[in-house]
Design a protein around this motif. Sequence first.
Motif, mmCIF file in Angstrom:
data_model
loop_
_atom_site.group_PDB
_atom_site.id
_atom_site.type_symbol
_atom_site.label_atom_id
_atom_site.label_comp_id
_atom_site.label_asym_id
_atom_site.label_seq_id
_atom_site.Cartn_x
_atom_site.Cartn_y
_atom_site.Cartn_z
ATOM 1 N N SER A 37 55.099 77.274 -40.408
ATOM 2 C CA SER A 37 55.054 77.623 -41.811
ATOM 3 C C SER A 37 55.205 76.591 -42.644
ATOM 4 C CB SER A 37 55.859 78.855 -42.245
ATOM 5 O OG SER A 37 55.485 79.557 -43.462
ATOM 6 N N GLY A 38 54.298 76.171 -43.483
ATOM 7 C CA GLY A 38 54.557 75.116 -44.659
ATOM 8 C C GLY A 38 54.348 73.920 -44.078
ATOM 9 N N GLU A 81 47.651 79.223 -43.584
ATOM 10 C CA GLU A 81 47.972 80.338 -42.600
ATOM 11 C C GLU A 81 46.886 81.312 -42.567
ATOM 12 O OE1 GLU A 81 52.337 81.255 -42.558
ATOM 13 O OE2 GLU A 81 52.601 79.190 -43.174
ATOM 14 N N LYS A 97 46.103 73.479 -42.314
ATOM 15 C CA LYS A 97 47.375 73.894 -43.221
ATOM 16 C C LYS A 97 47.364 75.318 -43.767
ATOM 17 C CE LYS A 97 49.107 69.609 -44.367
ATOM 18 N NZ LYS A 97 50.322 69.614 -44.141
#
Length: 165
Positions: A142-143, A96, A94
Amino acid sequence: MKKQIFALALLSLPLIVMAKDSGYGNTEWGMTPNQVIAAQKGKAHLIPPQKYKDQWGKASIEDVNIGSGLFTVTFIFDASDKLVQTNVASKEKKNEGIVNDQFNNLNQLLTQKYGKPQFVSNEKVTWKTDATTIELNKMIISGIMAQTLVRYIPNKTVISDTSNL
């Protein structure tokens, strides 16, 4: 004469050792799951088969410490139970920032081990040895997800996969 033959045999020994089809760790391409487990000296274990395209992950090493991260090593076999790939995947899926740090750290470590890479981009780095192609990948959505993956693949597979290009 015997001394000359013995000396020639000793000089040839490093070439014989280097000629192996080495994969990840102590493995060689074409090993069976049980041979991989034996070669990894008790670190690897059989797992329920996991599908990877037309291949199967059948052996694994959990919680491998590399640099500052934890990774899972999965040994992948073809339909005849021969080792055809090894994946080293980060347990981080998860964050980054952590994945970017792992990617940079692995890039540094793999460069120390294998020398200058043959290909470099922001998300992929590739090295090539006599028998193996090593690919370091960073996957970030992303996310949603973030992960670092190192794939060890026999060169003959890479040549076959690119033969029609």
